[in-house]
Design a protein around this motif. Structure first.
Motif, PDB file in Angstrom:
ATOM      1  N   THR A   1       0.801  -1.231   0.000  1.00 35.46           N
ATOM      2  CA  THR A   1       0.000   0.000   0.000  1.00 35.46           C
ATOM      3  C   THR A   1       0.831   1.276   0.000  1.00 35.46           C
ATOM      4  OG1 THR A   1      -0.125   0.085   2.430  1.00 35.46           O
ATOM      5  CG2 THR A   1      -1.812  -1.202   1.277  1.00 35.46           C
TER       6      THR A   1
ATOM      7  N   GLU B   1      -7.889   1.270   2.666  1.00 33.05           N
ATOM      8  CA  GLU B   1      -8.471   1.639   1.372  1.00 33.05           C
ATOM      9  C   GLU B   1      -7.635   1.100   0.217  1.00 33.05           C
ATOM     10  OE1 GLU B   1      -8.631   5.824   1.591  1.00 33.05           O
ATOM     11  OE2 GLU B   1     -10.384   5.909   2.918  1.00 33.05           O
ATOM     12  N   ARG B   2      -6.326   1.296   0.286  1.00 32.63           N
ATOM     13  CA  ARG B   2      -5.464   0.858  -0.820  1.00 32.63           C
ATOM     14  C   ARG B   2      -5.389  -0.659  -0.911  1.00 32.63           C
ATOM     15  NH1 ARG B   2      -0.285   5.070  -0.436  1.00 32.63           N
ATOM     16  NH2 ARG B   2      -1.471   6.963  -0.933  1.00 32.63           N
TER      17      ARG B   2
END
Length: 695
Positions: A200, A210-211
């Protein structure tokens, strides 16, 4: 932004400052600093009190609706790599700051009475202050690297505090065991942290989640690899929060002084693991396999801890396995998606478990006047009984804590545990059954502890009980007595152990009756009794203020329709009724066995010897680890030593022998006479000519 947020960094720095000043004094002016006992204690407690005041101010600020705040500065930079350090203030941070500072503050007040006569009084306060600072630093950390730094500081402080009486062999062994076991989990955490950064390019909790989710959905990262990274990170909380199979250090940690047992088990070290799961929730919640691993790890831990606590006679070890079981509930809640329920139980448990541990210290303090300072006597519940008559404040507060942890309404533990069980049932009925059965076992062993300790008649002066404990100590030490040897019951425990206990634990009783502890010890108990009763009311199903606060405003569910609210209330009554019912069954069985004497526990143990031995021997985890890792490491070391001696050393020795023999042979050709060298040259030419002629 409120002005107070700019000074939030003082919360971990103030206790750190106290530890540094007192520590430097102990190093540089040891005798003088040690003489200023009360002054050092007041100084350290005052600094933590200031940090506690700031924590409450921040909690109130967050409660009134101020936005979360993050302050960072760039700590390291190389090319595209940028690492910032700082602090974050949000709802989770605000709650944890208040929990840690309040419990640590009361533990430090209690310490003045408990450690009053210990020569390491000032050193203990310095360690406590450093421990509190490390945990507070972990709570306000803004990224995973900073968490890891304070994570290791918390581990170092636990090593110092568990082994505080380092000249006692059990304490020295216990702190090493805690250190090594936690290194296993921390190594997994480090690998997972590096793997997540590789995937990430960030150490920020939300950005990582999120990533990682985007990388898995786009196919840039295999789902299995993402799950592996998350499980490796989870290994850190498994060790720190004493989850199966890395829980074996927690009961041995009872070798430290009781105040640190309360701090470790209530608000600092074991809470750090659950806190990290909460911080890493954006990563975990997107990977169903990992959530299942977390949930089942918590459920198994809750059951194993509870079933082990049933047969413990040491009051502190019984509470230690109780902590392990309750931590299992919290982890299980996180795994089934009940984020706020797990944190709610973390908060309620911190207060009633701190009170229970401090009550056990008060009991030990009162018992030492009768049975002496050896923990084998002073901490064994079989030596107690009837203490409510002699220690009424301790007895009442212990009963409040027992009712709270047993899930009896309206005490704090009922609301948080019921919320966990209700959320678990909605996800997995099998996990709910494990948690439900564990709730009944919890009520049984906690009331067993209460009845054995505070009800009935006092057994501290009975010789038969002392002889039984002596024999068990001798057996645990592996002492074998042949024909004609001295009777084990004629030896004192100190003699059996080879006098390896701390000098403060070698005393003998000087009274026939226990006594209540001083006000510095009983006042924290009375204060902690208040949240143990009332704090659960902030999270009732009628209006769950805690859930509304712990979640961002955007995640708060809209107002529930009346029909849905009625259905929810009915479901609450069913779930709460079942959990209270199984707890009442456990309390009834404990009453019949240990209060009324209608059922003989030894007779039941004789009917189920296998199950009794599993519980008594702590599910044989220590024995299995001894065979696999301790003895296995020794066998591997012996094999390596054999290879080193016979292969490595053999090759070296053979090289030396060849060099020696060739040197010995060549010295006969190195005579220094020209005629001899001419003869050799002539012989060589002659051999060459003959060989050439033959070919």
């Amino acid at each position: 932004m409120e002005l107070i947020y700019q000074y939030a960094w003082l919360i971990p720095v103030l206790p750190l400052l106290g530890a540094m000043i007192v520590g430097i004094g102990l190093i540089s002016f040891s005798k003088f600093t040690s003489q200023l006992r009360q002054l050092n204690a007041v100084f350290i407690v005052s600094l933590l009190g200031a940090a506690m005041t700031l924590s409450f101010a921040i909690l109130w600020s967050q409660f009134t609706g101020h936005a979360p705040y993050t302050q960072t500065l760039e700590w390291a930079s190389a090319g595209n790599f940028h690492l910032s350090m700082g602090y974050t203030i949000d709802h989770l941070t605000a709650v944890m700051l208040v929990i840690v500072t309040t419990v640590a503050f009361l533990v430090m007040i209690y310490t003045d009475g408990y450690m009053a006569h210990d020569p390491g009084y000032v050193r203990f306060y310095a360690y406590l202050s450093l421990f509190s600072s490390s945990m507070l630093g972990l709570v306000v950390s803004s990224n995973l690297v900073q968490v890891y730094i304070f994570w290791e500081l918390v581990g170092m402080c636990s090593y110092l505090l568990i082994g505080f009486w380092y000249d006692r062999k059990p304490a020295a062994d216990a702190c090493q065991k805690a250190f090594v076991t936690n290194r296993v989990g921390d190594f997994g955490l480090l690998l997972g942290m590096l793997g997540l950064y590789w995937a990430t390019s960030s150490f920020d909790f939300t950005i990582m989640g999120e990533r990682l989710q985007a990388a898995v959905e786009s196919g840039q990262l295999a789902a299995g690899l993402a799950a592996l990274f998350a499980v490796l990170v989870f290994m850190g909380p498994v060790a720190k929060s004493a989850q199966v199979p890395l829980h074996v250090w927690l009961p041995d940690a009872m070798e430290g002084p009781t105040p640190i047992s309360a701090l470790i088990h209530a608000a600092t070290m074991v809470a750090a693991g659950v806190f990290l799961i909460a911080r890493m929730y954006p990563v975990f919640e997107g990977i169903p396999v990992v959530m299942s691993v977390i949930a089942w790890t918590g459920a198994v831990t809750a059951f194993v801890g509870a079933t082990t606590a049933i047969t413990q006679n040491d009051i502190k070890k019984g509470l230690a396995y109780s902590t392990m079981s309750q931590l299992g509930y919290m982890v299980m809640a996180m795994g089934v998606g009940a984020y706020s329920a797990g944190l709610f139980h973390l908060m309620t448990h911190a207060y009633f478990k701190a009170m229970l541990f401090l009550c056990s210290g008060s009991v030990i303090h009162g018992m030492e006047g009768v049975v002496g300072h050896d923990p084998a006597y002073a901490q064994d519940m079989r030596m107690m009984g009837g203490l409510r008559k002699y220690m009424p404040i301790t007895a009442i507060t212990f009963l409040i804590g027992t009712l709270a942890i047993s899930g009896i309404p309206p005490f704090a533990g009922f609301w948080s545990k019921d919320e966990i069980l209700g959320s678990t049932f909605a996800v997995s009925p099998i996990l709910w059954i494990v948690g439900w059965v564990t709730a009944g076992i919890t009520a049984f062993y906690m009331f067993r502890m209460y009845f054995t300790t505070f009800e009935g008649k006092f057994r501290g002066n009975e010789a038969s009980v002392k002889n039984t404990i002596k024999a068990e100590v001798l057996q645990s030490q592996g002492l074998v007595f042949g024909p004609g040897a001295m009777n084990p019951q004629e030896l004192t425990i100190e003699e059996a152990r080879g006098h390896d206990d701390h000098e403060a634990h070698e005393g003998h009783g000087h009274s026939h009756e226990p006594h209540e502890s001083p006000i510095t010890m009983t006042l924290p108990l009375m204060i902690l009794a208040i949240p143990s009763v009332l704090i659960g009311l902030v999270g009732t199903p009628f209006h769950n203020y805690f859930e509304e606060f712990i979640h961002p405003a955007s995640e708060i569910v809209a107002e529930v329709p009346a029909e849905a609210a009625q259905e929810g209330f009915t479901e609450f009554l069913i779930m709460a009724g079942s959990s209270v019912g199984i707890s009442l069954i456990g309390i009834t069985l404990a009453s019949l066995m240990y209060l009324m004497g209608k059922i003989d526990p030894s007779a039941i143990a004789a009917k189920i010897p296998s199950l009794y031995k599993i519980s008594k021997n702590k599910w044989y985890f220590d024995e299995v680890y001894d065979v696999l890792f301790v003895q296995g490491s020794r066998r591997l070391a012996r094999a390596v030593m054999e290879v080193d001696l016979k292969v490595v050393d053999g090759v070296v020795n053979l090289t030396g022998l060849v060099t020696l023999l060739s040197g010995e042979g060549l010295k006969y050709f190195e005579t220094g006479r020209a005629q001899f060298y001419a003869l050799i040259v002539f012989a060589a030419v002659l051999v060459g000519v003959i060989a050439f002629s033959v070919t």
